[in-house]
Design an enzyme around this catalytic site. Structure first.
Site, short mmCIF file in Angstrom:
data_model
loop_
_atom_site.label_atom_id
_atom_site.label_comp_id
_atom_site.label_asym_id
_atom_site.label_seq_id
_atom_site.Cartn_x
_atom_site.Cartn_y
_atom_site.Cartn_z
N SER A 39 -0.35 5.07 -14.64
CA SER A 39 -1.17 4.97 -15.86
C SER A 39 -1.66 3.58 -16.20
O SER A 39 -2.30 3.40 -17.24
CB SER A 39 -0.44 5.56 -17.09
OG SER A 39 -0.47 6.96 -17.05
N THR A 40 -1.41 2.58 -15.36
CA THR A 40 -1.80 1.22 -15.72
C THR A 40 -3.17 0.82 -15.18
O THR A 40 -3.63 -0.28 -15.46
CB THR A 40 -0.75 0.20 -15.25
OG1 THR A 40 -0.59 0.31 -13.84
CG2 THR A 40 0.58 0.43 -15.95
N GLY A 41 -3.83 1.71 -14.46
CA GLY A 41 -5.19 1.43 -13.97
C GLY A 41 -6.21 1.93 -14.97
O GLY A 41 -6.24 1.49 -16.13
N VAL A 42 -7.00 2.92 -14.56
CA VAL A 42 -8.06 3.44 -15.42
C VAL A 42 -7.53 4.13 -16.67
O VAL A 42 -8.27 4.30 -17.64
CB VAL A 42 -9.02 4.39 -14.65
CG1 VAL A 42 -9.74 3.65 -13.55
CG2 VAL A 42 -8.30 5.60 -14.13
N ASP A 48 0.86 -1.18 0.00
CA ASP A 48 0.00 0.00 0.00
C ASP A 48 0.89 1.23 0.00
O ASP A 48 1.63 1.46 0.96
CB ASP A 48 -0.88 -0.04 1.25
CG ASP A 48 -1.82 1.14 1.39
OD1 ASP A 48 -1.65 2.15 0.68
OD2 ASP A 48 -2.74 1.03 2.23
N ILE A 49 0.84 2.01 -1.04
CA ILE A 49 1.73 3.17 -1.16
C ILE A 49 1.50 4.18 -0.04
O ILE A 49 2.41 4.89 0.36
CB ILE A 49 1.63 3.82 -2.56
CG1 ILE A 49 2.85 4.71 -2.79
CG2 ILE A 49 0.33 4.57 -2.73
CD1 ILE A 49 3.29 4.83 -4.19
N VAL A 64 -5.10 5.12 -6.85
CA VAL A 64 -3.99 5.60 -6.02
C VAL A 64 -4.25 7.04 -5.56
O VAL A 64 -4.04 7.38 -4.40
CB VAL A 64 -2.66 5.52 -6.82
CG1 VAL A 64 -1.54 6.25 -6.11
CG2 VAL A 64 -2.27 4.07 -7.07
N ASP A 65 -4.71 7.87 -6.47
CA ASP A 65 -4.96 9.28 -6.17
C ASP A 65 -5.93 9.44 -5.00
O ASP A 65 -5.67 10.16 -4.04
CB ASP A 65 -5.49 9.97 -7.43
CG ASP A 65 -5.49 11.49 -7.36
OD1 ASP A 65 -4.82 12.07 -6.50
OD2 ASP A 65 -6.16 12.10 -8.22
N ASN A 103 -4.61 13.03 -11.25
CA ASN A 103 -5.20 13.58 -12.47
C ASN A 103 -4.81 15.05 -12.53
O ASN A 103 -4.31 15.61 -11.55
CB ASN A 103 -6.72 13.35 -12.53
CG ASN A 103 -7.46 14.06 -11.42
OD1 ASN A 103 -7.36 15.29 -11.27
ND2 ASN A 103 -8.21 13.32 -10.64
#
Length: 174
Positions: free
Chosen positions: A117-120, A3-4, A26-27, A17
């Site tokens: 960038s690998t999620g949504v 967990d970051i 993550v955001d 974003n």
């Protein structure tokens, strides 16, 4: 894997974003864990530093970490995958490069990255992992930073990044 928001490195990187006002993935997790002060600081940056505009893709800004274990959060906006590897790959590399540059400027000793960038945003993870790792390795060849972590969400992510790292270090690539 992890967990970051729990990382104790000097900085964690937020796959933000352009609005810097929180979101999903993550955001959203970073904004929730850091507390409301992070949103206030991001609003101040939007107003005073970005003149009301959004943070451009590939660029990065830094805030305090507030209630996070990390002292700082570096916010970067990854590209949305549309199939243009040359352009989107360059923007993704810029996310890592500009985040590392900010860490070096602040004389930080450690940083943790998510898979940007690998999620949504749908960037293919195998390609993203190679871009991320090559950018980090090239930066570390030229700069003293200390510890750079990739904090990956799932076992699948961990395996993809692990295989990409092995391929890069052995001279093989995708």
């Amino acid at each position: 894997m992890g967990d970051i928001t729990k990382q104790t490195t000097d900085a964690i990187v937020n796959a933000a974003n352009g609005t810097l006002l929180g979101g999903g993935g993550v955001d959203g997790a970073i904004h929730r864990a850091a507390g409301p002060e992070l949103l206030q600081e991001c609003r101040r940056i939007r107003k005073e530093v970005l003149n009301g505009k959004e943070l451009p893709t590939g660029e990065a800004v830094i805030t305090d970490g507030f209630q996070l274990p990390a002292k700082y959060v570096i916010h970067t906006v990854g590209p949305v995958w549309r199939g243009n590897l040359e352009r989107e790959g360059e923007l993704l590399s810029n996310c890592y490069q500009n985040s590392l540059n900010l860490a070096a400027e602040k004389k930080l000793k450690s940083i943790s990255f998510p898979s940007i960038s690998t999620g949504v945003y749908r960037f293919p993870e195998e390609l993203a992992s190679v871009i991320a790792l090559k950018t980090i390795i090239n930066f570390l060849k030229r700069n003293q930073l200390g510890e750079v972590k990739m904090v990956l969400f799932s076992q699948k992510d961990f395996e993809i990044y692990g295989q990409s790292l092995k391929n890069i270090l052995s001279g093989k690539e995708l």
